[in-house]
Scaffold this active site. Structure first.
Site, short mmCIF file in Angstrom:
data_model
loop_
_atom_site.label_atom_id
_atom_site.label_comp_id
_atom_site.label_asym_id
_atom_site.label_seq_id
_atom_site.Cartn_x
_atom_site.Cartn_y
_atom_site.Cartn_z
N CYS A 65 0.83 -1.21 0.00
CA CYS A 65 0.00 0.00 0.00
C CYS A 65 0.87 1.26 0.00
O CYS A 65 1.45 1.61 -1.02
CB CYS A 65 -0.99 -0.03 1.16
SG CYS A 65 -2.35 1.15 0.96
N HIS A 107 -3.03 -5.10 1.44
CA HIS A 107 -2.39 -5.37 2.74
C HIS A 107 -2.43 -6.86 3.06
O HIS A 107 -3.30 -7.32 3.81
CB HIS A 107 -3.12 -4.62 3.86
CG HIS A 107 -3.00 -3.14 3.81
ND1 HIS A 107 -2.06 -2.44 4.54
CD2 HIS A 107 -3.73 -2.21 3.14
CE1 HIS A 107 -2.20 -1.14 4.32
NE2 HIS A 107 -3.21 -0.97 3.47
N GLU A 119 -0.59 -8.40 5.05
CA GLU A 119 -0.18 -8.62 6.44
C GLU A 119 -1.36 -8.69 7.41
O GLU A 119 -1.20 -9.14 8.54
CB GLU A 119 0.79 -7.51 6.88
CG GLU A 119 0.20 -6.12 7.00
CD GLU A 119 0.09 -5.38 5.67
OE1 GLU A 119 -0.31 -4.20 5.70
OE2 GLU A 119 0.39 -5.97 4.62
#
Length: 209
Positions: free
Chosen positions: A94, A190, A192
């Site tokens: 991002c 994202h 993660e």
């Protein structure tokens, strides 16, 4: 026993790659957890000396103008640019994708990037916070096993121009959202925050080569 064979319990253990996470702003903790799950040794990076000896670096999602400003205040901007030019593997998610772009659109007047990937990205291209969404993606280079990747987009950029050496790994609405150039990897989403570590595993592999 042949000379070149060793019992399984005597085989040398593979060194865990040391991967820094730029820790000036953004979702640092989530990247650290994902890297740990993939067998890497994460290191928080807030000072230039903490870049020494890294096998790779993650630039997390967050607010790209803040990451840029704090990176320059803490003396990290030029060292990171130099390491990218020297071939250090770097992954940006991002805001991290924005930081790895050679050119940005809709950035602040004085905003700078680390650069490295020959592309132009547009900030907040998918809309504001209220326009956040999740979609399943087929990402080239990842083990699929029939499972789309759960890509989470939050005030996400997209890519508007690509250099000829940049490989597109995934698209949304005709816009590249995951790209790779050599040992540089970037996603506008994202990974993660999803619990699916396949993108991080790909990056750890790049850092282990």
């Amino acid at each position: 026993m042949p000379v070149d064979e060793q019992p399984a319990d005597e085989q040398p253990t593979r060194r865990r790659p040391v991967i820094g996470v730029l820790a000036v702003q953004g979702d640092v903790r989530e990247h650290v957890a994902a890297l740990n799950a993939c067998g890497a040794e994460p290191r928080l990076v807030r000072r230039p000396q903490e870049l020494e000896g890294l096998d790779g670096l993650v630039v997390p999602g967050g607010e790209s103008t803040t990451i840029d400003r704090l990176s320059r205040i803490f003396g990290l901007h030029e060292p990171v640019r130099r390491l990218i030019a020297e071939g250090l593997p770097v992954y940006g998610s991002c805001a991290g994708m924005i930081q790895l772009a050679d050119e940005i659109l809709d950035g602040h007047a004085e905003q700078q990037t680390f650069g490295g990937i020959d592309m132009t990205v547009r900030r907040n291209a998918f809309g504001r916070q209220v326009d956040s969404f999740e979609t399943g993606l087929q990402i080239r280079g990842l083990p699929q096993d029939g499972r789309p990747f759960p890509a989470v987009f939050i005030r996400a950029p997209w890519v508007e121009r690509l250099g000829e050496d940049v490989e597109v790994l995934a698209e949304v609405e005709g816009h590249p959202v995951a790209v790779r150039q050599g040992r540089l990897l970037a996603t506008s989403f994202h990974p993660e925050v999803t619990g699916d570590h396949r993108v991080h595993a790909l990056f750890v592999e790049l850092c282990s080569g």
